[in-house]
Motif scaffolding. Structure first.
Motif, mmCIF file in Angstrom:
data_model
loop_
_atom_site.group_PDB
_atom_site.id
_atom_site.type_symbol
_atom_site.label_atom_id
_atom_site.label_comp_id
_atom_site.label_asym_id
_atom_site.label_seq_id
_atom_site.Cartn_x
_atom_site.Cartn_y
_atom_site.Cartn_z
ATOM 1 N N ALA A 1 0.839 -1.209 0.000
ATOM 2 C CA ALA A 1 0.000 0.000 0.000
ATOM 3 C C ALA A 1 0.869 1.251 0.000
ATOM 4 N N ALA A 2 1.990 1.202 0.702
ATOM 5 C CA ALA A 2 2.912 2.350 0.728
ATOM 6 C C ALA A 2 3.524 2.569 -0.655
ATOM 7 N N ARG A 3 3.969 1.495 -1.281
ATOM 8 C CA ARG A 3 4.540 1.612 -2.636
ATOM 9 C C ARG A 3 3.507 2.178 -3.610
ATOM 10 N N ARG B 1 1.324 4.242 -3.092
ATOM 11 C CA ARG B 1 1.165 5.674 -2.840
ATOM 12 C C ARG B 1 2.451 6.447 -3.101
ATOM 13 N N GLY B 2 3.458 5.784 -3.660
ATOM 14 C CA GLY B 2 4.706 6.441 -4.015
ATOM 15 C C GLY B 2 5.649 6.682 -2.845
ATOM 16 N N LEU B 3 5.423 6.021 -1.722
ATOM 17 C CA LEU B 3 6.294 6.210 -0.564
ATOM 18 C C LEU B 3 7.595 5.440 -0.758
ATOM 19 N N THR B 4 8.678 5.955 -0.184
ATOM 20 C CA THR B 4 9.993 5.355 -0.382
ATOM 21 C C THR B 4 10.467 4.510 0.794
ATOM 22 N N ALA B 5 9.806 4.637 1.930
ATOM 23 C CA ALA B 5 10.189 3.884 3.121
ATOM 24 C C ALA B 5 8.985 3.806 4.053
ATOM 25 N N VAL B 6 9.097 2.902 5.029
ATOM 26 C CA VAL B 6 8.063 2.766 6.052
ATOM 27 C C VAL B 6 8.737 2.780 7.415
ATOM 28 N N ASP B 7 8.234 3.620 8.298
ATOM 29 C CA ASP B 7 8.673 3.686 9.685
ATOM 30 C C ASP B 7 7.650 2.993 10.559
ATOM 31 N N LEU B 8 8.069 2.599 11.742
ATOM 32 C CA LEU B 8 7.147 2.063 12.728
ATOM 33 C C LEU B 8 7.736 2.238 14.111
#
Length: 156
Positions: free
Chosen positions: A109-111, A113-120
Motif C-alpha cells: 500500500a505504501a509503494r 502511494r509512491g512512498l519510499t520507506a516505512v517507519d514504525l
C-alpha cells in the motif's frame, strides 16, 4: 499477499474496518491493557487499514498505514515515508505468518502511494520480528502506552 487459508486485503468496507477495530480492541485493549481512549485516534479516518481473515471468515489480524501529513508528523517530517502502526494478530493466529503478511500488504500500500520507506514504533519484544522483515531500529528506546518501544525503518 496471503498465508495458507488466510486472505489479507485492504479494509475498504465499513464491516472490514469494524473487524480491524475489533481485533485491535482484543489485542491492545483487552490483552495488553492499552487504554481504549488512546488506542483509537483521529488518524484512523484517513489511514489505510489492512485486514487478515481466515477461511471461516474470522478476523485474524490488522494493521494500518499512515501517509501524508499524518505519517510526516510521526517520522520527523518526511512526507515520502509512511508509518506502519496498530499491527495486531489475534492470539489464535500467532505463529502462522499472519503478521508478516500484514506487514507486506502495508508495504505494498505504501509503494502504491509512491512512498519510499516505512517507519514504525515497535514494542521492544517485537524487534526481532520486524528485523526479520528488513526493518532496522534507530534512536533510543521510548515509552508508548506504558510499554517500551523503538523506532524502526525499512526502505522500500
Amino acid at each position: 499477499m496471503s498465508v495458507p487459508h488466510v486472505v489479507v486485503r485492504v479494509a475498504e468496507e465499513p464491516a472490514d474496518r469494524e473487524a480491524c477495530f475489533a481485533v485491535r480492541k482484543d489485542v491492545f485493549v483487552a490483552e495488553q491493557g492499552v487504554p481504549e481512549d488512546i488506542e483509537y485516534d483521529t488518524h484512523d479516518a484517513d489511514a489505510v487499514h489492512v485486514l487478515a481473515i481466515g477461511e471461516d471468515g474470522v478476523p485474524l489480524g490488522t494493521g494500518r498505514l499512515l501517509h501524508g501529513a499524518a505519517a510526516a508528523a510521526k517520522n520527523g517530517g518526511d512526507p515520502a515515508v509512511g508509518s506502519l502502526g496498530r499491527l495486531a494478530v489475534t492470539r489464535a493466529a500467532r505463529g502462522l505468518g499472519v503478521g508478516a503478511a500484514l506487514v507486506r500488504a502495508i508495504e505494498d500500500a505504501a509503494r502504491a502511494r509512491g512512498l519510499t520507506a516505512v517507519d514504525l514504533h515497535a514494542q521492544t519484544h517485537a524487534l526481532g520480528f520486524y528485523e526479520r522483515l528488513g526493518y532496522e531500529p534507530y534512536g533510543p528506546e521510548f515509552p508508548d502506552a506504558g510499554m517500551p518501544h523503538r523506532a524502526m525503518r525499512r526502505v522500500l
